[in-house]
Design a protein around this motif. Structure first.
Motif, mmCIF file in Angstrom:
data_model
loop_
_atom_site.group_PDB
_atom_site.id
_atom_site.type_symbol
_atom_site.label_atom_id
_atom_site.label_comp_id
_atom_site.label_asym_id
_atom_site.label_seq_id
_atom_site.Cartn_x
_atom_site.Cartn_y
_atom_site.Cartn_z
ATOM 1 N N HIS A 160 0.790 -1.356 0.318
ATOM 2 C CA HIS A 160 -0.080 0.020 -0.096
ATOM 3 C C HIS A 160 0.890 1.387 -0.020
ATOM 4 O O HIS A 160 0.398 2.492 0.173
ATOM 5 C CB HIS A 160 -1.138 0.060 1.303
ATOM 6 N N GLY A 161 2.282 1.064 -0.193
ATOM 7 C CA GLY A 161 2.966 2.217 -0.610
ATOM 8 C C GLY A 161 3.885 2.770 0.802
ATOM 9 O O GLY A 161 4.565 3.852 1.064
ATOM 10 N N TRP A 162 3.930 1.913 2.006
ATOM 11 C CA TRP A 162 4.713 2.131 3.044
ATOM 12 C C TRP A 162 6.138 2.269 2.873
ATOM 13 O O TRP A 162 6.713 1.399 1.969
ATOM 14 C CB TRP A 162 4.372 1.044 4.030
ATOM 15 N N ASP A 163 6.956 3.368 3.367
ATOM 16 C CA ASP A 163 8.365 3.425 3.126
ATOM 17 C C ASP A 163 8.999 3.733 4.335
ATOM 18 O O ASP A 163 8.406 4.237 5.206
ATOM 19 C CB ASP A 163 8.452 4.023 1.843
ATOM 20 N N ALA A 164 10.220 3.996 4.138
ATOM 21 C CA ALA A 164 11.179 4.712 5.418
ATOM 22 C C ALA A 164 10.580 6.024 5.567
ATOM 23 O O ALA A 164 10.689 6.181 7.039
ATOM 24 C CB ALA A 164 12.612 4.577 4.917
ATOM 25 N N GLY A 165 10.199 6.627 4.845
ATOM 26 C CA GLY A 165 9.713 8.093 5.237
ATOM 27 C C GLY A 165 8.379 7.991 6.114
ATOM 28 O O GLY A 165 8.347 8.765 7.204
ATOM 29 N N TRP A 166 7.682 7.085 5.569
ATOM 30 C CA TRP A 166 6.482 7.202 6.536
ATOM 31 C C TRP A 166 6.760 6.405 8.046
ATOM 32 O O TRP A 166 6.175 6.883 8.867
ATOM 33 C CB TRP A 166 5.276 6.185 5.889
ATOM 34 N N ALA A 167 7.731 5.544 7.966
ATOM 35 C CA ALA A 167 8.144 4.726 9.126
ATOM 36 C C ALA A 167 8.556 5.903 10.092
ATOM 37 O O ALA A 167 8.266 5.816 11.384
ATOM 38 C CB ALA A 167 9.058 3.720 8.965
ATOM 39 N N GLU A 168 9.258 6.704 9.600
ATOM 40 C CA GLU A 168 9.979 7.688 10.423
ATOM 41 C C GLU A 168 9.039 8.763 10.845
ATOM 42 O O GLU A 168 8.847 9.003 12.399
ATOM 43 C CB GLU A 168 11.045 8.504 9.548
#
Length: 375
Positions: free
Chosen positions: A23-31
Motif C-alpha cells: 500500500h506504499g509504506w516506506d522509510a519516510g512514513w516509518a519515520e
C-alpha cells in the motif's frame, strides 16, 4: 465484490507487514509514524471512507475504524482515501478509532459547487494523476486545462488518458486528437487507450506501476472500466454512457483504493460534474507555461495583455503562435482562482476591489472622451 475482498485478493500479501508495503509504506512514513508507534498505535492506509468511518490497511489486515477524533471543521483536513493514519490496535477500544493522520505529502483538492465555496479533498498522498477523457464525445480542452491545473497544484505528475480510442478507427484522426490535447498539456504524457482492445494499457500500466495513482474525470469517461483493466479484475461496477452525449451515471460513489498487480496502488474517484479550482495559482501557471514565459517579456511587469505597448502576449496572438482560445482560458482560470482565494484573503480581496474600481473609472473616462469627440 466487496472492497475488502478486492483489496485482499489483489494484494495477496505473504505476511501482515507486507500489507503495508504493497500500500506504499516506506522509510519516510516509518519515520513520521515513529512517535505513534511508541504509543502502541498501528500504522495504516485509508482505503475507503464512508460516513464517519473508514477501512484501513494495517499490519493486522483491513480494519474498520471510527474517524471521530480526526474530524476537523476544515473540510480539507478530514480523513481521505490515501491518507496514512495511526489507529488503535485490536482490543483497545470498541469501536476502534483513527487517532491522528500523518502529514500529507500531496493532496488533490477542488472547490465544491456549494454556495459556501468550500474546498474538498479528493485524494491524499498521490504521485500520479490520470485524467481520463472520453473520445466518445467532442474534446473539451478547457476542462482538460482545469483538471491539469488541479493536478499540478496537488504535487502529483499528471498523465492524460484518451479513453475509448477504439471509437476513432482512423489512425490519422486519432493522432490529430492526441496533438490537440498535447497543445494544452505541456510536459504531460498523452496516452490513447482502449479498454476493449487493450491498446495503450501497457503504456499506462508502466506509468502507474510505482507509487499512488488517482483516476480523475467526468462521469462516462471510462474510469471504472479502466480501473478494472489496471487491477486485473472487476472491482468496479460499469454502466454504459448515454449515446446522445456520452455522459454516464455515477457508477463510482466513493473513493476506493486498490493494490495493482504490477506494483503501486490506484484510487478511483466518482465522476466530477464540477471541476472548480482551489488556490491553484501555481497549477494554472504550469498549465499555461508558454503564456507565463511570454509575460516575462512584456514591457510592463503588471501587463494585462490587452492594449499595453510592448506586450509579448498580444504579439504572439497577432502572429498566430498563441491561440486566442488559450489566452481566454488562462484569463478565466486566473480570475476564478483569484475569486476563490479572495474569500479567505482580505488583502487580495481589497486589491481586486481596487482593480475593479480603477478599470471602471478608466472605462467611464474613455466613454466620456468619446462622447466629447462626437459633440
Amino acid at each position: 465484490m466487496s472492497l475488502r475482498s478486492s483489496v485482499s485478493s489483489s494484494s495477496a500479501p505473504s505476511s501482515s507487514s507486507s500489507l503495508l508495503d504493497v500500500h506504499g509504506w516506506d522509510a519516510g512514513w516509518a519515520e513520521a509514524f515513529a512517535p505513534y508507534a511508541a504509543q502502541g498505535l498501528l500504522p495504516g492506509r485509508v482505503v475507503r471512507v464512508d460516513r464517519g468511518q473508514c477501512d484501513i490497511a494495517t499490519p493486522e489486515g483491513i480494519v474498520r475504524a471510527d474517524t471521530a477524533f480526526v474530524t476537523p471543521h476544515d473540510p480539507l483536513r478530514v480523513v481521505c482515501t490515501g491518507d496514512w493514519a495511526a489507529v488503535d490496535p485490536e482490543g483497545v477500544s470498541d469501536p476502534r478509532y483513527v487517532r491522528t493522520l500523518l502529514p500529507r505529502r500531496t493532496a488533490f483538492a477542488r472547490s465544491t459547487s456549494s454556495s459556501r465555496s468550500e474546498g474538498q479533498i479528493l485524494a491524499a498522498n498521490v504521485d500520479h494523476a490520470v485524467i481520463t477523457v472520453s473520445l466518445a464525445v467532442e474534446l473539451d480542452l478547457g476542462r482538460i486545462e482545469r483538471f491539469l491545473a488541479l493536478a499540478w497544484e496537488s504535487g502529483a505528475q499528471p498523465t492524460i488518458v484518451l479513453s475509448k480510442a477504439d471509437l476513432v478507427p482512423d489512425p490519422v484522426g486519432l493522432s490529430y486528437l492526441v496533438e490537440d490535447v498535447e497543445t494544452v498539456a505541456p510536459g504531460v504524457q498523452v496516452v490513447p487507450l482502449s479498454s476493449e482492445t487493450g491498446e495503450g494499457l501497457d503504456v499506462l500500466s508502466a506509468v502507474v506501476a510505482g507509487g499512488t495513482t488517482v483516476l480523475l474525470g467526468v462521469s462516462g469517461a471510462g474510469k471504472s472500466t479502466l480501473a478494472n483493466a489496471l487491477v486485473g479484475q472487476d472491482v468496479m461496477t460499469v454502466q454504459a454512457a448515454r449515446d446522445v452525449d456520452g455522459k454516464g451515471r455515477h457508477t463510482t460513489t466513493t473513493r476506493n483504493l486498490f493494490v495493482l498487480p504490477g506494483g503501486g496502488v490506484l484510487i478511483d474517484t466518482p465522476g466530477l460534474r464540477g471541476v472548480g479550482l482551489w488556490d491553484a495559482e501555481t497549477g494554472v501557471g504550469q498549465v499555461f507555461s508558454e503564456i507565463e514565459e511570454l509575460s516575462s517579456e512584456c514591457r510592463f511587469h503588471d501587463c494585462a495583455h490587452e492594449s499595453e505597448p510592448g506586450c509579448a502576449v498580444a504579439a504572439a496572438i497577432e502572429d498566430g503562435s498563441l491561440p486566442v482560445r488559450r489566452l481566454e482560458s488562462y484569463r478565466k482560470l486566473i480570475r476564478e482562482n483569484q475569486r476563490i482565494v479572495a474569500k479567505t484573503d482580505a488583502r487580495l480581496r481589497s486589491e481586486i476591489l481596487k482593480d475593479w474600481k480603477r478599470k471602471g473609472a478608466e472605462g467611464r473616462a474613455a466613454l466620456a472622451a468619446k462622447r466629447g469627440r462626437v459633440r
